[in-house]
Design a protein around this motif. Structure first.
Motif, PDB file in Angstrom:
ATOM      1  N   VAL A   7       0.835  -1.207   0.000  1.00 55.06           N
ATOM      2  CA  VAL A   7       0.000   0.000   0.000  1.00 55.06           C
ATOM      3  C   VAL A   7       0.867   1.253   0.000  1.00 55.06           C
ATOM      4  O   VAL A   7       0.600   2.228  -0.726  1.00 55.06           O
ATOM      5  CB  VAL A   7      -0.941  -0.010   1.217  1.00 55.06           C
ATOM      6  N   LEU A   8       1.943   1.238   0.799  1.00 53.10           N
ATOM      7  CA  LEU A   8       2.839   2.392   0.856  1.00 53.10           C
ATOM      8  C   LEU A   8       3.519   2.626  -0.498  1.00 53.10           C
ATOM      9  O   LEU A   8       3.628   3.775  -0.965  1.00 53.10           O
ATOM     10  CB  LEU A   8       3.901   2.161   1.934  1.00 53.10           C
ATOM     11  N   ALA A   9       3.925   1.527  -1.153  1.00 55.29           N
ATOM     12  CA  ALA A   9       4.555   1.658  -2.472  1.00 55.29           C
ATOM     13  C   ALA A   9       3.563   2.221  -3.489  1.00 55.29           C
ATOM     14  O   ALA A   9       3.927   3.063  -4.333  1.00 55.29           O
ATOM     15  CB  ALA A   9       5.070   0.299  -2.932  1.00 55.29           C
ATOM     16  N   ALA A  10       2.308   1.773  -3.407  1.00 55.65           N
ATOM     17  CA  ALA A  10       1.288   2.287  -4.337  1.00 55.65           C
ATOM     18  C   ALA A  10       1.087   3.789  -4.152  1.00 55.65           C
ATOM     19  O   ALA A  10       1.004   4.547  -5.130  1.00 55.65           O
ATOM     20  CB  ALA A  10      -0.022   1.544  -4.110  1.00 55.65           C
ATOM     21  N   TRP A  11       1.021   4.248  -2.901  1.00 59.28           N
ATOM     22  CA  TRP A  11       0.835   5.679  -2.641  1.00 59.28           C
ATOM     23  C   TRP A  11       2.043   6.490  -3.096  1.00 59.28           C
ATOM     24  O   TRP A  11       1.899   7.626  -3.560  1.00 59.28           O
ATOM     25  CB  TRP A  11       0.567   5.911  -1.160  1.00 59.28           C
ATOM     26  N   LEU A  12       3.238   5.902  -2.976  1.00 59.85           N
ATOM     27  CA  LEU A  12       4.428   6.605  -3.449  1.00 59.85           C
ATOM     28  C   LEU A  12       4.397   6.799  -4.960  1.00 59.85           C
ATOM     29  O   LEU A  12       4.805   7.846  -5.486  1.00 59.85           O
ATOM     30  CB  LEU A  12       5.684   5.822  -3.043  1.00 59.85           C
TER      31      LEU A  12
END
Length: 301
Positions: A7-12
């Protein structure tokens, strides 16, 4: 833990796009709404609040509401005429056994030109003295039909609408052709076994299969017709006597010719709300029609 990392990678990855949207879409949108309650000439540092005065001016501006009628007319012409022409061309090209690549290129060709080029080109074609349209009418002996197409209030709106149809049918043609190619062949084979031909096959197989594409094309064409600007500006600049005026051109004139940015912002807000309302209504109608055609197809099976 792994899910949180994904999820964090997607938001980045999304962050740069979201930042661009916020900077170039959300911020100007909010500034436009705030400006609609102010009086600003585009130069001075003061922009005093005027409350609802700009909206009162817009509500009493007959030229603005006249331009709204023209925009609705262009949108309906695009929705009905341009889409009908595009669909007929797509179905014909799909059935053609020879020359389909040639006709795909020719039919889509208008869409590659810019609106300025289209406007200049048709202003030459429709010129009352040297235009090819009047020259062709004279050649075939129809001198009586020669006309000042863009200078006469009775024909100027029709001429602009015809140019809009010519310019936008390529866009609809490509999408309708893609939608027709996605309809499974098995449905046509099954309907043929049931004795369906011609119109029946179109009504119960082709139309339901293309209903979703039709909805998308209709919304985009309607919005293009309502937001028409470049073609009208080059062809007539809203003339003669404002008979071909459209809201986008009227807003442009208020802001950049008369330096009434507050009034232009108020017009933009009202015009934008009308576009959103019309798009919602058309999407609702398209879904209703798509659902009804699907149910008829299910009953017919």
């Amino acid at each position: 833990m792994r899910r949180r990392s994904r999820v964090l990678a997607a938001w980045l990855f999304l962050a740069p796009a979201l930042a661009m949207i916020a900077l170039f879409t959300v911020v100007p949108f909010v500034q436009g709404i705030l400006l609609s309650f102010q009086s600003w000439d585009g130069v001075s540092l003061d922009s005093p609040l005027v409350g609802l005065d700009n909206y009162r001016y817009v509500l009493d501006d007959t030229q603005f509401w006249g331009s709204m009628k023209n925009a609705v007319l262009y949108g309906l012409v695009g929705l009905i005429v341009a889409n009908a022409v595009s669909m007929v061309m797509a179905l014909a090209v799909h059935r053609a056994r020879r020359g389909s690549a040639f006709f795909r290129t020719v039919y889509y060709l208008p869409g590659v030109f810019s609106t300025v080029v289209v406007g200049v080109m048709f202003s030459w074609f429709l010129d009352p003295n040297i235009g090819i349209v009047n020259q062709m009418l004279k050649t075939v002996g129809l001198d009586g039909l020669q006309h000042n197409w863009l200078g006469d209030p009775k024909t100027a709106v029709i001429a602009v609408a015809a140019v809009f149809v010519w310019y936008h049918w390529g866009f609809g043609f490509i999408l309708f052709l893609a939608g027709r190619q996605d309809v499974p062949k098995e449905l046509y084979e099954a309907s043929s076994l049931d004795g369906a031909r011609g119109w029946s096959q179109f009504r119960y197989v082709t139309w339901p299969g293309m209903s979703h594409v039709t909805g998308i094309v209709s919304v985009l064409t309607l919005l293009s017709g309502l937001q028409i600007f470049g073609t009208v500006q080059v062809l007539t600049n809203g003339g003669p006597a404002g008979h071909t005026e459209v809201p986008t051109l009227h807003i442009y004139q208020q802001a950049f010719q008369y330096s009434e940015y507050g009034r232009a912002a108020a017009m933009s807000v009202i015009f934008g709300l009308c576009l959103v309302a019309l798009a919602c209504v058309q999407l609702w109608v398209s879904r209703r029609l798509g659902g009804s055609t699907d149910s008829r197809t299910e009953k017919g099976r």
